[in-house]
Design a protein around this motif. Structure first.
Motif, mmCIF file in Angstrom:
data_model
loop_
_atom_site.group_PDB
_atom_site.id
_atom_site.type_symbol
_atom_site.label_atom_id
_atom_site.label_comp_id
_atom_site.label_asym_id
_atom_site.label_seq_id
_atom_site.Cartn_x
_atom_site.Cartn_y
_atom_site.Cartn_z
ATOM 1 N N ALA A 103 0.941 -1.292 0.103
ATOM 2 C CA ALA A 103 -0.002 0.108 -0.054
ATOM 3 C C ALA A 103 0.860 0.994 -0.085
ATOM 4 N N LEU A 104 0.253 2.306 -0.752
ATOM 5 C CA LEU A 104 1.031 3.538 -0.578
ATOM 6 C C LEU A 104 0.407 4.487 0.234
ATOM 7 N N PRO A 105 0.982 5.490 0.893
ATOM 8 C CA PRO A 105 0.464 6.215 1.834
ATOM 9 C C PRO A 105 -0.151 7.481 1.084
ATOM 10 N N PRO A 106 -1.144 8.232 1.885
ATOM 11 C CA PRO A 106 -1.785 9.214 1.090
ATOM 12 C C PRO A 106 -0.887 10.178 0.909
ATOM 13 N N VAL A 107 -1.310 11.114 -0.283
ATOM 14 C CA VAL A 107 -0.628 12.248 -0.443
ATOM 15 C C VAL A 107 -0.928 13.469 0.431
ATOM 16 N N THR A 108 -1.954 13.573 1.154
ATOM 17 C CA THR A 108 -2.389 14.432 1.919
ATOM 18 C C THR A 108 -2.576 13.955 3.485
ATOM 19 N N GLY A 109 -2.898 14.777 4.498
ATOM 20 C CA GLY A 109 -3.147 14.274 5.923
ATOM 21 C C GLY A 109 -2.100 14.113 6.658
ATOM 22 N N PHE A 110 -0.858 14.448 6.311
ATOM 23 C CA PHE A 110 0.127 14.465 7.209
ATOM 24 C C PHE A 110 0.408 15.684 8.027
ATOM 25 N N SER A 111 0.826 15.530 9.403
ATOM 26 C CA SER A 111 1.005 16.580 10.366
ATOM 27 C C SER A 111 2.687 16.719 10.228
ATOM 28 N N HIS A 112 3.127 17.927 10.115
ATOM 29 C CA HIS A 112 4.691 18.137 10.400
ATOM 30 C C HIS A 112 4.891 18.193 12.150
ATOM 31 N N ILE A 113 5.530 17.364 12.512
ATOM 32 C CA ILE A 113 5.983 16.928 13.994
ATOM 33 C C ILE A 113 6.972 17.918 14.368
ATOM 34 N N ASP A 114 8.117 17.695 13.501
ATOM 35 C CA ASP A 114 9.160 18.391 14.047
ATOM 36 C C ASP A 114 10.342 18.290 13.052
ATOM 37 N N ASP A 115 11.557 19.082 13.137
ATOM 38 C CA ASP A 115 12.842 18.940 12.033
ATOM 39 C C ASP A 115 13.813 18.290 13.250
ATOM 40 N N ILE A 116 14.369 17.275 12.617
ATOM 41 C CA ILE A 116 15.525 16.905 13.383
ATOM 42 C C ILE A 116 16.887 17.048 12.714
ATOM 43 N N PRO A 117 18.027 17.025 13.463
ATOM 44 C CA PRO A 117 19.332 17.154 12.576
ATOM 45 C C PRO A 117 19.704 15.915 11.795
ATOM 46 N N ALA A 118 19.888 16.064 10.397
ATOM 47 C CA ALA A 118 20.337 14.833 9.869
ATOM 48 C C ALA A 118 21.395 14.061 10.345
ATOM 49 N N ARG A 119 22.259 14.799 10.819
ATOM 50 C CA ARG A 119 23.534 14.288 11.606
ATOM 51 C C ARG A 119 23.287 13.256 12.446
ATOM 52 N N SER A 120 22.139 13.734 13.326
ATOM 53 C CA SER A 120 22.009 12.745 14.372
ATOM 54 C C SER A 120 21.068 11.502 13.797
ATOM 55 N N LEU A 121 20.581 11.403 12.719
ATOM 56 C CA LEU A 121 19.820 10.151 12.043
ATOM 57 C C LEU A 121 21.016 9.425 11.586
ATOM 58 N N VAL A 122 22.013 9.886 11.005
ATOM 59 C CA VAL A 122 23.194 9.242 10.547
ATOM 60 C C VAL A 122 24.216 8.429 11.609
ATOM 61 N N GLU A 123 24.154 9.110 12.680
ATOM 62 C CA GLU A 123 24.858 8.937 13.871
ATOM 63 C C GLU A 123 24.257 7.664 14.589
ATOM 64 N N LEU A 124 22.748 7.539 14.385
ATOM 65 C CA LEU A 124 22.003 6.288 14.762
ATOM 66 C C LEU A 124 22.084 5.141 13.860
ATOM 67 N N ALA A 125 22.173 5.514 12.606
ATOM 68 C CA ALA A 125 22.398 4.559 11.631
ATOM 69 C C ALA A 125 23.820 3.829 11.858
ATOM 70 N N GLU A 126 24.651 4.596 12.147
ATOM 71 C CA GLU A 126 26.208 4.046 12.180
ATOM 72 C C GLU A 126 26.031 3.140 13.512
ATOM 73 N N ARG A 127 25.503 3.545 14.693
ATOM 74 C CA ARG A 127 25.376 2.667 15.630
ATOM 75 C C ARG A 127 24.659 1.481 15.423
ATOM 76 N N GLY A 128 23.538 1.622 14.636
ATOM 77 C CA GLY A 128 22.886 0.402 14.313
ATOM 78 C C GLY A 128 23.477 -0.711 13.365
ATOM 79 N N VAL A 129 24.566 -0.051 12.575
ATOM 80 C CA VAL A 129 25.383 -1.167 11.721
ATOM 81 C C VAL A 129 26.079 -2.043 12.497
ATOM 82 N N GLU A 130 26.648 -0.893 13.649
ATOM 83 C CA GLU A 130 27.891 -1.665 14.425
ATOM 84 C C GLU A 130 26.928 -2.805 15.278
#
Length: 223
Positions: A103-130
């Protein structure tokens, strides 16, 4: 002129390169990947790929599609994007609609929750790979790691939990700009952000080069 039903038209070479990069990443993750193309308004086409993390990835480009919705083989689409016809048209080959089961998500109906630093997500991915290297197997990261909530985002009266599988999908598709051959937190600009949006049933992360989406709760499968 509208392209034929089995063709895609992306006149701008830069946009064609953007789509080619997206499809190339999807095919690299899964050589048998199929790409679902959907017309979005009068000027845009969205390309969807189902990643091995049970998370959808999407990139939207300026283009024209002969039908509202069609699924093409990733390898065929990639070949066409790299060597389009003289008029810029891309042959999509045989329809692969039956191969798309998500299934695909709808085009509309999303709320903006927050913006987070991209660096933080990459750090999480790096720890996850380990962790995956320590506890995974030949079949990939353990399900417990993929399902683990690694980030909780609140805002606009909403609370969204982001599992590791969504972070892995975002970095595997290379949607965050960086200065090397692969994502590296040390090379991510401090001001680069990823936007977190959610609807009642879907979670979506929007990065500079594309978005990933995951159904909230069980079952991504179901057309």
């Amino acid at each position: 002129m509208m392209p034929g039903q089995g063709t895609l038209l992306v006149p701008d070479p830069a946009e064609r390169e953007n789509l080619s990069t997206f499809v190339g990443r999807a095919v690299r993750l899964d050589p048998a990947a199929v790409i679902r193309l959907r017309r979005r308004g009068d000027r845009y086409v969205s390309a969807w790929a189902a990643t091995s993390f049970e998370v959808l990835a999407v990139r939207t480009v300026v283009g024209e599609l002969g039908v509202d919705d069609v699924t093409a083989g990733g390898d065929v689409l990639l070949t066409g994007l790299r060597a389009p016809a003289s008029d810029g048209r891309i042959d999509l080959g045989f329809s692969m609609d039956s191969a798309w089961r998500t299934a695909l998500p709808p085009v509309t109906g999303f709320s903006h929750i927050d913006d987070i630093p991209a660096r933080s997500l990459v750090e999480l991915a790096e720890r996850g790979v380990e962790l995956a290297a320590e506890h995974g197997s030949g079949h990939g990261p353990p399900a417990s790691l993929l399902e683990q909530t690694v980030l909780t985002v609140t805002g606009a009266g909403e609370r969204a939990e982001v599992p590791m599988r969504v972070v892995f999908a975002l970095t595997a598709m290379d949607f965050i700009p960086h200065g090397g051959d692969r994502p590296d937190a040390r090379r991510i600009a401090p001001g680069e952000i990823v936007r977190v949006r959610a609807s009642r049933t879907w979670l979506r992360l929007d990065a500079r080069y594309g978005s990933v989406a995951r159904r909230r709760g069980p079952a991504l499968l179901a057309r």
